[in-house]
Design an enzyme around this catalytic site. Structure first.
Site, PDB file in Angstrom:
ATOM      1  N   LEU A 150      43.476  41.162  31.224  1.00  0.00           N
ATOM      2  CA  LEU A 150      43.161  39.880  30.567  1.00  0.00           C
ATOM      3  C   LEU A 150      41.945  39.237  31.212  1.00  0.00           C
ATOM      4  O   LEU A 150      41.620  39.508  32.371  1.00  0.00           O
ATOM      5  CB  LEU A 150      44.364  38.932  30.626  1.00  0.00           C
ATOM      6  CG  LEU A 150      44.878  38.428  31.982  1.00  0.00           C
ATOM      7  CD1 LEU A 150      44.012  37.343  32.576  1.00  0.00           C
ATOM      8  CD2 LEU A 150      46.292  37.907  31.815  1.00  0.00           C
ATOM      9  N   GLU A 152      40.092  35.438  31.914  1.00  0.00           N
ATOM     10  CA  GLU A 152      40.333  34.001  31.910  1.00  0.00           C
ATOM     11  C   GLU A 152      39.552  33.363  30.772  1.00  0.00           C
ATOM     12  O   GLU A 152      38.463  33.802  30.416  1.00  0.00           O
ATOM     13  CB  GLU A 152      39.913  33.404  33.259  1.00  0.00           C
ATOM     14  CG  GLU A 152      40.843  33.846  34.366  1.00  0.00           C
ATOM     15  CD  GLU A 152      40.354  33.456  35.748  1.00  0.00           C
ATOM     16  OE1 GLU A 152      39.628  32.458  35.876  1.00  0.00           O
ATOM     17  OE2 GLU A 152      40.706  34.164  36.713  1.00  0.00           O
ATOM     18  N   GLY A 255      21.366  36.651  32.498  1.00  0.00           N
ATOM     19  CA  GLY A 255      21.651  35.271  32.889  1.00  0.00           C
ATOM     20  C   GLY A 255      21.797  35.118  34.388  1.00  0.00           C
ATOM     21  O   GLY A 255      21.041  35.706  35.162  1.00  0.00           O
ATOM     22  N   CYS A 262      37.243  38.662  39.960  1.00  0.00           N
ATOM     23  CA  CYS A 262      37.473  40.098  39.739  1.00  0.00           C
ATOM     24  C   CYS A 262      36.223  40.964  39.893  1.00  0.00           C
ATOM     25  O   CYS A 262      36.177  41.815  40.771  1.00  0.00           O
ATOM     26  CB  CYS A 262      38.077  40.315  38.351  1.00  0.00           C
ATOM     27  SG  CYS A 262      39.752  39.634  38.223  1.00  0.00           S
ATOM     28  N   LYS A 323      32.940  31.073  34.385  1.00  0.00           N
ATOM     29  CA  LYS A 323      32.760  31.267  32.947  1.00  0.00           C
ATOM     30  C   LYS A 323      33.376  30.076  32.224  1.00  0.00           C
ATOM     31  O   LYS A 323      34.153  29.327  32.840  1.00  0.00           O
ATOM     32  CB  LYS A 323      33.389  32.584  32.492  1.00  0.00           C
ATOM     33  CG  LYS A 323      34.889  32.597  32.696  1.00  0.00           C
ATOM     34  CD  LYS A 323      35.480  33.945  32.436  1.00  0.00           C
ATOM     35  CE  LYS A 323      35.373  34.311  30.977  1.00  0.00           C
ATOM     36  NZ  LYS A 323      36.266  35.430  30.618  1.00  0.00           N
TER      37      LYS A 323
HETATM   38  P1  NAD Z   1      45.789  33.872  41.791  1.00  0.00           P
HETATM   39  O1  NAD Z   1      45.208  33.617  43.110  1.00  0.00           O
HETATM   40  O2  NAD Z   1      45.493  32.943  40.667  1.00  0.00           O
HETATM   41  O3  NAD Z   1      47.387  33.957  41.897  1.00  0.00           O
HETATM   42  C1  NAD Z   1      48.044  34.693  42.876  1.00  0.00           C
HETATM   43  C2  NAD Z   1      49.366  33.984  43.172  1.00  0.00           C
HETATM   44  O4  NAD Z   1      50.111  34.788  44.061  1.00  0.00           O
HETATM   45  C3  NAD Z   1      49.195  32.628  43.846  1.00  0.00           C
HETATM   46  O5  NAD Z   1      49.897  31.639  43.123  1.00  0.00           O
HETATM   47  C4  NAD Z   1      49.797  32.837  45.238  1.00  0.00           C
HETATM   48  O6  NAD Z   1      50.429  31.680  45.747  1.00  0.00           O
HETATM   49  C5  NAD Z   1      50.792  33.942  44.964  1.00  0.00           C
HETATM   50  N1  NAD Z   1      51.164  34.706  46.151  1.00  0.00           N
HETATM   51  C6  NAD Z   1      50.378  35.138  47.163  1.00  0.00           C
HETATM   52  N2  NAD Z   1      51.096  35.819  48.061  1.00  0.00           N
HETATM   53  C7  NAD Z   1      52.370  35.840  47.609  1.00  0.00           C
HETATM   54  C8  NAD Z   1      53.583  36.396  48.083  1.00  0.00           C
HETATM   55  N3  NAD Z   1      53.617  37.105  49.223  1.00  0.00           N
HETATM   56  N4  NAD Z   1      54.708  36.206  47.364  1.00  0.00           N
HETATM   57  C9  NAD Z   1      54.685  35.499  46.221  1.00  0.00           C
HETATM   58  N5  NAD Z   1      53.552  34.941  45.704  1.00  0.00           N
HETATM   59  C10 NAD Z   1      52.423  35.118  46.396  1.00  0.00           C
HETATM   60  O7  NAD Z   1      45.369  35.364  41.411  1.00  0.00           O
HETATM   61  P2  NAD Z   1      45.088  35.954  39.957  1.00  0.00           P
HETATM   62  O8  NAD Z   1      43.729  35.559  39.519  1.00  0.00           O
HETATM   63  O9  NAD Z   1      46.260  35.697  39.092  1.00  0.00           O
HETATM   64  O10 NAD Z   1      45.022  37.507  40.310  1.00  0.00           O
HETATM   65  C11 NAD Z   1      46.190  38.229  40.671  1.00  0.00           C
HETATM   66  C12 NAD Z   1      45.851  39.706  40.655  1.00  0.00           C
HETATM   67  O11 NAD Z   1      45.492  40.110  39.340  1.00  0.00           O
HETATM   68  C13 NAD Z   1      44.673  40.100  41.526  1.00  0.00           C
HETATM   69  O12 NAD Z   1      44.900  41.378  42.042  1.00  0.00           O
HETATM   70  C14 NAD Z   1      43.504  40.128  40.570  1.00  0.00           C
HETATM   71  O13 NAD Z   1      42.480  40.978  40.990  1.00  0.00           O
HETATM   72  C15 NAD Z   1      44.176  40.657  39.325  1.00  0.00           C
HETATM   73  N6  NAD Z   1      43.564  40.289  38.053  1.00  0.00           N
HETATM   74  C16 NAD Z   1      43.083  39.026  37.875  1.00  0.00           C
HETATM   75  C17 NAD Z   1      42.542  38.674  36.639  1.00  0.00           C
HETATM   76  C18 NAD Z   1      41.984  37.288  36.420  1.00  0.00           C
HETATM   77  O14 NAD Z   1      41.271  37.108  35.421  1.00  0.00           O
HETATM   78  N7  NAD Z   1      42.278  36.307  37.258  1.00  0.00           N
HETATM   79  C19 NAD Z   1      42.491  39.608  35.601  1.00  0.00           C
HETATM   80  C20 NAD Z   1      43.018  40.869  35.819  1.00  0.00           C
HETATM   81  C21 NAD Z   1      43.558  41.212  37.057  1.00  0.00           C
END
Ligand code: NAD
Length: 444
Positions: A150, A152, A255, A262, A323
């Protein structure tokens, strides 16, 4: 089914709410107590369009709840997803400590045969490492790799109508396959979107996909620089090449460069994985270098727009998030630009429709948050559009000219390239565009 989503961030909250919408019983577990309290109070800890309604519907129907008690949430679930953060270290290696910590909690907490799904972006080999940790559990834990794609700003649409669902299962693990098929069946009603593969291929697919998208952006930024030398226009070049179906039109925008939580870290992680395995990934390394250079390119444009010296100048910034339609400022081009501007002695007034003072706190008193877009331009020597939120696309240029100290515009997304702003008395600087007024049918 009973699902537990560990990590209630951008990925965990959207996925958790999405699975709850499909009728599952979902509990989102997070170590961040303040975040859990915010969610329990019915407020959203992040900005993501329509997420509040999606969450509210399932909370009201008692299908979605939030907790900071991970062991209980895990014990009560059939499937546990890990969606915690996996930040990058400066050398490109990935910090998987949160994933490991959750895996240990799973090993200690499961009360029945459980499927553990790695949704976080994790380096190839992590599935194997996690399988080793949960092998000590009192019950069988099947570890599955299911990277999330996904983006954002469009996260709900991307989650509910994905191009594909990548699932990496150990060969012969029919239990995991059956469970994952059932979890994702509601998204496969129209057509089967699941691509089955082995875990390490699934892990690599996520990195390779992000690296290729990032590469397209860096490629176009390089083409844009050449356009500036040749007097060509990158908009026209983009239309010209993007209309080739083999290439496609997306991710070809020159840009300010890519940012976010990510692309930068995943590109660096892939380079690191290559090196760990004795391979220099030349294209991926160049993608990263070009993106870093693009930060400097934008700064140079701002500096030259004010006559070469930023000391004592006031710079307005439109857009802080990496973004539009998100509040995420992680590795955002605007944050790097503000840091550099303040470092060279300028003062910054920044605006972002989802922005907060919090994001600017680290820059000290010389970077302030404007209440609205025009306040950011008031008295500015230059206004820089860094993030192309819709509300910046068609501003009142007469008003801008009357409130700015000098009418200099640096358009980091080329959204005003065809407006003929130089004819209206602005200093207009885009990225690889000529900045002349476009006429109807000019390119038809
Ligand atoms: P984020 O920082 O928004 O959320 C991560 C959450 O995990 C936080 O709320 C944090 O408090 C919690 N957390 C951390 N350690 C923890 C633990 N030990 N136990 C329970 N909760 C814990 O991160 P995100 O943007 O949602 O990204 C999460 C993963 O998904 C990453 O690996 C990222 O690379 C991947 N990802 C992100 C996106 C994006 O657009 N944000 C898209 C695809 C994949």
């Amino acid at each position: 089914m009973k699902l537990c989503m560990v990590g209630a961030g951008y990925v965990g909250l959207v996925s958790g709410a999405g699975f709850a919408e499909m009728g599952n019983q979902v509990i989102c577990a997070d170590v961040d107590r303040a975040k859990v309290a915010t969610l329990r109070a019915g407020r959203m800890p992040i900005v993501e369009p329509e997420l509040d309604q999606l969450v509210a519907r399932s909370v009201e129907a008692r299908r979605l709840s939030f907790t900071d008690d991970l062991p209980s949430a895990i014990a009560a679930s059939d499937v546990v997803f890990i969606a915690v953060g996996t930040p990058g270290h400066p050398d490109g290696s990935v910090d998987t400590s949160a994933v490991e910590a959750v895996a240990h909690t799973v090993a200690q907490s499961v009360r029945k045969e459980t499927v553990l799904v790695l949704k976080s972006t994790v380096p190839p080999g992590t599935n194997q490492m996690v399988s080793g940790i949960v092998a000590k559990a009192a019950h069988r834990v099947h570890v599955v790799s299911n990277p999330e794609f996904l983006k954002e700003g469009d996260a709900i649409r991307d989650f509910m109508w994905p191009d594909r669902i990548v699932i990496g299962c150990a060969p012969g693990d029919e239990v995991a396959k059956d469970v994952m098929r059932r979890v994702y069946q509601p998204l496969c009603h129209e057509r089967d979107r699941i691509i089955w593969m082995d875990p390490v291929s699934a892990e690599l697919t996520k990195y390779a996909g992000n690296a290729l998208l990032a590469m397209r952006i860096s490629f176009m930024n390089e083409v844009a620089l050449l356009c500036e030398r040749l007097g060509a226009d990158v908009h026209q070049v983009r239309w010209g090449i993007g209309s080739d179906h083999r290439i496609g039109a997306k991710f070809l925008y020159a840009g300010a460069g890519y940012g976010g939580s990510c692309f930068p870290k995943d590109v660096r992680a892939l380079i690191h994985v290559g090196r760990q395995n004795g391979l220099e990934l030349e294209l991926v390394s160049a993608t990263d270098r070009v993106n870093r250079r693009q930060r400097k390119v934008l700064l140079d444009k701002v500096r030259s727009s004010v006559g070469g010296d930023l000391r004592g100048k006031t710079i307005g910034i439109w857009g802080m998030a990496f973004k539009p339609r998100t509040d995420d400022v992680r590795e955002a081009p605007a944050m790097a630009l503000i840091e550099a501007l303040v470092g060279e002695g300028a003062s910054v007034m920044a605006h972002d429709p989802a922005g907060s003072d919090h994001a600017l706190a680290k820059f000290g008193p010389r970077a302030k948050l404007a209440r609205d877009a025009y306040e950011a331009a008031e008295g500015a020597d230059c206004l820089v559009l860094v993030t192309e939120w819709r509300e910046y696309h068609n501003p009142d240029f007469k008003r801008l000219k009357s409130i700015m100290r000098r009418p200099a515009l640096v358009d980091g997304r080329n959204v005003w390239a065809g407006f003929g702003l130089r004819e209206q008395g602005f200093v207009y600087i885009g990225v690889g565009v000529r900045g002349k007024r476009w006429h109807v049918n000019e390119f038809s």
